[in-house]
Design an enzyme around this catalytic site. Structure first.
Site, short mmCIF file in Angstrom:
data_model
loop_
_atom_site.label_atom_id
_atom_site.label_comp_id
_atom_site.label_asym_id
_atom_site.label_seq_id
_atom_site.Cartn_x
_atom_site.Cartn_y
_atom_site.Cartn_z
N THR A 182 0.45 -1.32 0.28
CA THR A 182 0.41 -0.15 -0.30
C THR A 182 0.77 1.27 -0.43
O THR A 182 1.99 1.20 0.52
CB THR A 182 -0.98 0.12 1.14
N GLU A 328 -5.68 -3.34 -1.85
CA GLU A 328 -6.00 -4.64 -1.26
C GLU A 328 -7.28 -5.43 -2.19
O GLU A 328 -7.51 -6.76 -2.38
CB GLU A 328 -6.74 -4.79 0.59
N LYS A 438 -14.74 15.79 13.73
CA LYS A 438 -15.78 15.93 14.00
C LYS A 438 -16.05 16.77 15.28
O LYS A 438 -14.37 18.10 15.56
CB LYS A 438 -15.54 14.92 15.33
N TRP A 443 -20.14 15.02 12.55
CA TRP A 443 -19.77 14.64 11.30
C TRP A 443 -19.80 14.85 10.25
O TRP A 443 -20.45 15.97 9.35
CB TRP A 443 -19.44 13.41 10.74
P1 ADP Z 1 -3.31 4.58 0.15
O1 ADP Z 1 -4.69 3.66 0.81
O2 ADP Z 1 -2.12 4.06 0.77
O3 ADP Z 1 -3.79 5.38 -0.46
P2 ADP Z 1 -4.54 2.92 -2.52
O4 ADP Z 1 -4.10 3.40 -2.99
O5 ADP Z 1 -5.18 1.26 -2.13
O6 ADP Z 1 -3.79 3.26 -1.16
O7 ADP Z 1 -5.58 3.46 -1.65
C1 ADP Z 1 -7.34 2.97 -1.66
C2 ADP Z 1 -7.98 4.06 -1.09
O8 ADP Z 1 -8.40 5.06 -1.89
C3 ADP Z 1 -9.92 3.75 -0.18
O9 ADP Z 1 -8.86 3.18 0.76
C4 ADP Z 1 -10.38 4.66 -0.74
O10 ADP Z 1 -10.14 6.35 0.48
C5 ADP Z 1 -9.31 6.25 -1.73
N1 ADP Z 1 -10.17 5.71 -3.11
C6 ADP Z 1 -9.40 5.07 -3.90
N2 ADP Z 1 -10.39 5.41 -5.03
C7 ADP Z 1 -11.96 5.58 -4.46
C8 ADP Z 1 -12.75 6.96 -5.22
N3 ADP Z 1 -12.75 6.84 -6.21
N4 ADP Z 1 -13.11 7.87 -4.20
C9 ADP Z 1 -12.88 7.85 -3.48
N5 ADP Z 1 -11.63 7.78 -2.10
C10 ADP Z 1 -11.18 6.66 -3.14
#
Ligand code: ADP
Length: 539
Positions: A182, A328, A438, A443
């Protein structure tokens, strides 16, 4: 009774063999470091990937051994994507934009045995050499005669060492094929190990018409770095379908991207919102420079795009399609294709729907769970935690038992995203749990605020973070980068938001900066902003 069907393993070697047989003459294009364009074919890629597999096995690669890559989006990386798993190894594209200490940690944690590195990245290897060691290192793109680090060899000599007398090792579809960490947006990087089966099934889902919609008639541009979640699966999808594949090399600036979109007649691509914002700005600055003839199917994901961005790009024939996923989830989990019953909605409602994160692709199951652990029905208004499960969702992190609490007892992955699911099944992400604000027991969604602020014509980018407050516990603070020549003020932005938000939701402070800090893959780095403004003096 038993079924009469064959048990046939879903492996990447099968994908490679089919591509070699059917798509031999299909083009693969890459932008070289000097910005020139190089062309090859799937036939050549097929031969070289098999040569890589053969030579790696001759070099002692055993099943399950990790081969790290320090590479950009190029053909050598593509060969590693297929050649390493074809030899029974695990290709591990490393995020070369991370801090060297983090890279060293990842390489050690993954137990990477071999490395394929671009010559331009050798200084990075030098920086980590005392913290991480590889048994063998192959350098791609080094000028003939250029000095290599002690013990390293040319990648081309590895390929040339093969004689073509290669048979694949016996591969089980559950064997590991690739791994990615990640990008650490919210904490330390964690490793996900993909299997042949998970990659093949993800590819099937990704190319479907209601997802990326890729066939051999398409030209696919890989913008997302190939070290970030398998380049969003696009390299696999192009080879799988026989689409023309175009690789950005190490150049991700809007002009480089737009030049390729036009010159290579790209039909499908994908990138995070910050890239599309830069593309929009470039198009608006020079409206006649790039003419996109056929509508580009441009996936946006990684973060939520502002609605104004979808509208602005549509004028230039770029149709943004929203997808959601994570390292993931390989990454594609949901896709925002408009369902047929929504096509009769007024245009503004269609846009609203397209800004949601979409509905599950086949075999991906999604649910929202409230704070009490109950599953929230579709159409519920209260957000909860988004959980997923499916054949290409990680069941654990690699060698990281202390993170077992990210999975529920009944086998769902807890994403850490806060969301609702509407009556049509579209997911709408309010925020990452760690980014929610918050304020006085209520929220506030940072994503809603920043996307609304980015809808103002004077704003280039905006990020909203929670800052401690003596009375309200936390209050939103907006960090804004203006567009060129814009002089938009805090009062104007506050007024602009007042049409869409309750007074208590509107940020109390707007800070103007030249640029929002970004993570290694270009998302807003809210951890850095929270740290920077944690002692903000509210007046
Ligand atoms: P990191 O967690 O390090 O940013 P990732 O690329 O795996 O790496 O990120 C996944 C996260 O990115 C998701 O859990 C979400 O929070 C965010 N994410 C991915 N796609 C979207 C989307 N279309 N809209 C909003 N958030 C998104």
């Amino acid at each position: 009774m038993e079924s009469t069907m064959m048990r046939f393993p879903l492996t990447l070697s099968c994908v490679l063999e089919r591509a070699g047989a059917y798509f031999e003459r299909t083009e693969i294009v890459e932008r070289r470091p000097d910005r020139s364009i190089a062309r090859t074919t799937i036939g050549n890629f097929y031969n070289r990937s098999r040569a890589l597999a053969e030579s790696l096995m001759k070099s002692g690669l055993r099943k399950g051994d990790r081969v790290a890559t320090f590479l950009w989006n190029d053909t050598v990386h593509l060969e590693a994507y297929f050649g390493v798993p074809a030899a029974g190894g695990v290709v591990h594209p490393v995020n070369i934009r991370l801090h060297p200490d983090e890279i060293a940690y990842i390489v050690r944690h993954a137990g990477d045995r071999f490395l394929i590195i671009d010559a331009a990245l050798l200084p990075l290897l030098e920086k980590i050499k005392n913290q991480a060691a590889f048994e063998r290192v192959w350098v791609a793109g080094a000028a003939p005669g250029a000095p290599l680090p002690a013990g390293a060899d040319h990648y081309e000599s590895l390929i040339a060492g093969a004689n073509g007398n290669f048979t694949y090792p016996i591969l089980n579809e559950d064997d590991p094929a690739a791994m990615c960490y990640t990008s650490g947006t919210t904490g330390r990087s964690k490793g996900v190990v993909y299997s042949h089966r998970s990659i093949v099934l993800h590819t099937f889902a990704e190319v479907m018409p209601d997802a990326f919609g890729i066939s051999q008639h398409d030209a696919v541009l890989v913008i997302s770095p190939m070290f970030h979640v398998n380049g969003w699966g696009l390299p696999h999808s192009a080879v799988f379908t026989g689409a023309k594949l175009v690789l950005t090399g190490m150049h991700f600036d809007p002009a480089a991207i737009l030049d390729l979109i036009v010159s290579e007649n790209i039909t499908v691509t994908g990138a995070i919102p910050t890239i599309w914002i830069a593309v929009r700005d470039a198009l608006e600055a020079q409206p006649t420079r790039w003419k996109i003839k056929n509508t580009l199917r441009a996936v946006v994901g990684g973060a939520a795009p502002p609605a104004a961005l979808l509208r602005a790009l549509e004028k230039f024939n770029i149709k943004l399609m929203h997808a959601w996923g994570m390292t993931e989830t390989s990454p594609v989990a949901t896709f925002g294709s408009l369902k047929s019953n929504l096509l009769s909605l007024p245009e503004c409602q269609q846009f609203e729907t397209r800004c949601k994160q979409g509905w599950s692709v086949p075999f991906m199951e999604t649910r929202v769970v409230d704070a009490g652990g109950a599953v929230v029905a579709w159409g519920g208004r209260d957000p909860g935690e988004l959980q997923v499960r499916g054949p290409w969702v990680a069941a654990s992190y690699y060698n990281n038992p202390e993170t077992a609490d990210r999975w529920t007892a009944d086998g769902w992955f807890k994403t850490g995203d806060v969301a609702t699911i509407d009556a049509d099944g579209y997911i709408c992400i309010t925020d990452r749990a760690k980014d929610l604000i918050k304020s006085g027991g209520e929220w506030i969604s940072s994503v809603d605020l920043e996307n609304a602020i980015m809808g103002h014509p004077g704003v280039h980018e905006a990020a909203v973070v929670a800052v401690p407050h003596p009375k309200w516990q936390e209050r939103p603070l907006a960090v804004v980068a203006r567009r060129a020549h814009s002089e938009v003020t805090a009062a104007e932005l506050s007024e602009f938001l007042s049409g869409h938000f309750a007074k208590w939701q509107i940020p109390d402070a707007f800070v103007f900066v030249s640029e929002i800090p970004k993570t290694s893959i270009g998302k807003f780095k809210k951890t850095a902003l929270r740290e920077q403004y944690k002692d903000w003096k509210w007046c």
